[in-house]
Design a protein around this motif. Sequence first.
Motif, PDB file in Angstrom:
ATOM      1  N   ASN A   1      -8.248  -2.227  -7.033  1.00 35.36           N
ATOM      2  CA  ASN A   1      -8.052  -2.005  -7.409  1.00 35.36           C
ATOM      3  C   ASN A   1      -7.833  -2.571  -8.916  1.00 35.36           C
TER       4      ASN A   1
ATOM      5  N   PRO B   1      -0.340   2.940  -5.035  1.00 38.39           N
ATOM      6  CA  PRO B   1      -1.201   3.697  -5.507  1.00 38.39           C
ATOM      7  C   PRO B   1       0.332   4.897  -6.517  1.00 38.39           C
TER       8      PRO B   1
ATOM      9  N   PRO C   1      -5.693   3.100  -6.143  1.00 43.10           N
ATOM     10  CA  PRO C   1      -5.675   2.663  -4.678  1.00 43.10           C
ATOM     11  C   PRO C   1      -5.607   1.215  -3.778  1.00 43.10           C
ATOM     12  N   TYR C   2      -4.800   1.652  -2.996  1.00 40.52           N
ATOM     13  CA  TYR C   2      -4.215  -0.186  -2.579  1.00 40.52           C
ATOM     14  C   TYR C   2      -4.561  -0.095  -0.872  1.00 40.52           C
TER      15      TYR C   2
ATOM     16  N   HIS D   1       1.040  -1.072  -0.025  1.00 39.92           N
ATOM     17  CA  HIS D   1      -0.151   0.098  -0.052  1.00 39.92           C
ATOM     18  C   HIS D   1       0.651   1.363   0.142  1.00 39.92           C
TER      19      HIS D   1
END
Length: 188
Positions: free
Chosen positions: A162, A103, A109-110, A99
């Motif tokens: 994602n 991105p 997004p993650y 994360h």
Amino acid sequence: MDEARFLALALKNPINVAILDELHQLALPDAWLVSGCLVQSVWNVLTGRAIDYGIADYDVFYFDPDTSWDAEDVVIRKLQARLDHLGVKIETRNQARVHLWYPAKHGLPYPPLSCSTDGIDRFLTQNTQVGVRRSDDGFDVYAPHGFDDVAGLIARPNPSPNFSAANYAVKAARWRALWPELTVIAPE
């Protein structure tokens, strides 16, 4: 295809076996051999190709709460050094820190993960949502969607947060060029 058959076919690839053995010896936390190297080994057996045909790399996931790049780099270098004799590309990633970079790299997004199998759950395709690790008494297999798509040579999108249709199209085109028997399911 059931788990036992999947495992038997994936383990026909001696590189998969060597990596699994090394991961077990190293005792990395929550370590799994994942994705394409497993599925594509099975596809190669099913289609009569060389066992390592089309396999670009071998993906290893582990989960260590130390999210520093330095800690991950130590693991990457150690595993590569121990497996360098195989002559393959090994992609080792600490799932606890994905994360932090995903991105910026992919523009998607993650949210943070809590374990390695969470990372498997976010793969671009359902057919590659598999992981294997050696245990003291055999192997553990993680495959939330089972093995029907693997056995049927079907690439199916995984609608995760994602997911990228563009990335899926690139991956599916590469696979289709290598395995023309593959059926590609279009994203909705």
